[in-house]
Each structure stands twice: as C-alpha cells, then as structure tokens.
Design an enzyme around this catalytic site. Structure first.
Site, PDB file in Angstrom:
ATOM      1  CG  LEU A 121      10.248   3.531 -18.436  1.00  0.00           C
ATOM      2  CD1 LEU A 121       9.744   2.713 -17.268  1.00  0.00           C
ATOM      3  CD2 LEU A 121      11.202   2.744 -19.287  1.00  0.00           C
ATOM      4  CB  CYS A 122       6.700   7.254 -23.310  1.00  0.00           C
ATOM      5  SG  CYS A 122       7.924   7.594 -24.589  1.00  0.00           S
TER       6      CYS A 122
END
Length: 152
Positions: free
Chosen positions: A64-65
């Site tokens: 996740l970013c």
C-alpha cells in the site's frame, strides 16, 4: 495463508485496517513496515515484501502507498514476482485468475477503506485459472529469465 504486508507513510492507516481484516480472516500476517509517518522510500518496503514472497516465506503480499503504482513497479523488479494495482473488482479478479499475481497493490489516496477491504477479500479468494493465460504467464517468466541471463 501466509501473507506479507507493507506500506509507505501515506498508507499506514489503511495497512492497519487491512491487518485487522486479515487477522479476522485467520491469515498469518507479517508486517514489513513502515511503522511511522516519517517519509520513507516505498521501493525498500516493496522489495522486502516481494523478496520474501519470491523466497517462499509467504504465499501472497499486499502493498500500500498513495497510489499503489510505485509499489507495483518496485515489487515487479524482483525476479519471479507479479504485482498488480487493484482498484476495482474486475482488475483485482483478473490479477489472480489471468496473471497469477502474488502481490496486490492499492493506493490509500485512490480508494476508500471499505472498497479496499472488499478487494482484499476477493483477491484472496481468487485462484489462477490457467487455460489460455498459462502460456501468457509462462511467456512473461521466459522473458524475465532472458533478461536475468543478460539478453533478450
């Protein structure tokens, strides 16, 4: 299932929510960071997760970013790894059924929490179908080996 998870500072909150979901689903989860809001370099986390999966330590990974894009690009640099951005139901399903991706990536600035949770559930429930896709995935791996061995 053994699942690796990681994020950059833009997605810490979403990572924690997804970890709770995975634990509720009775998966074994290993968190590869990050753990604070300090700026971080997402390629470090992506490569750590992807390398652990390539080494057989985990069956799948979730990265996740802010957008999911940088994590996917970084994870795909690890030989043997196929990572895909998953922001909708169809591409999430296809990432597993057609492309046998071991890593899903999502952007905390792109999708909401409830959609992210649903996509994780769908992604974990999908299996590689094979069929016409088998030759395509094999070709990807063939090209990868050619580049590793110094040519195309």
């Amino acid at each position: 299932m053994k699942i690796a998870i990681g994020c950059d500072e833009a997605a810490i909150s979403l990572k924690e929510i997804i970890k709770v979901l995975l634990n509720e689903m009775k998966h074994e989860v290993k968190d590869y960071g990050v753990y604070s809001a300090e700026p971080s370099l997402y390629p470090d986390t992506a490569v750590a997760v992807a390398s652990a999966i390539a080494a057989g330590m985990h069956e799948r990974g979730i990265l996740l970013c802010g957008t999911g894009i940088g994590m996917a690009i970084s994870a795909n640099k690890v030989p043997g790894i196929r990572a895909a951005v998953c922001h909708d139901l169809f591409s999430t399903q296809r990432s597993r059924r057609s492309n046998d991706c071991q890593i899903m990536t999502m952007g905390a600035r792109v999708i909401g929490v409830e959609l992210a949770k649903e996509l994780v559930k769908v992604w974990l429930d999908c299996a590689f179908v094979g069929g016409n896709s088998t030759a395509k995935v094999s070709k990807i791996m063939e090209y990868e080996q050619k580049f590793i061995n110094g040519g195309c």
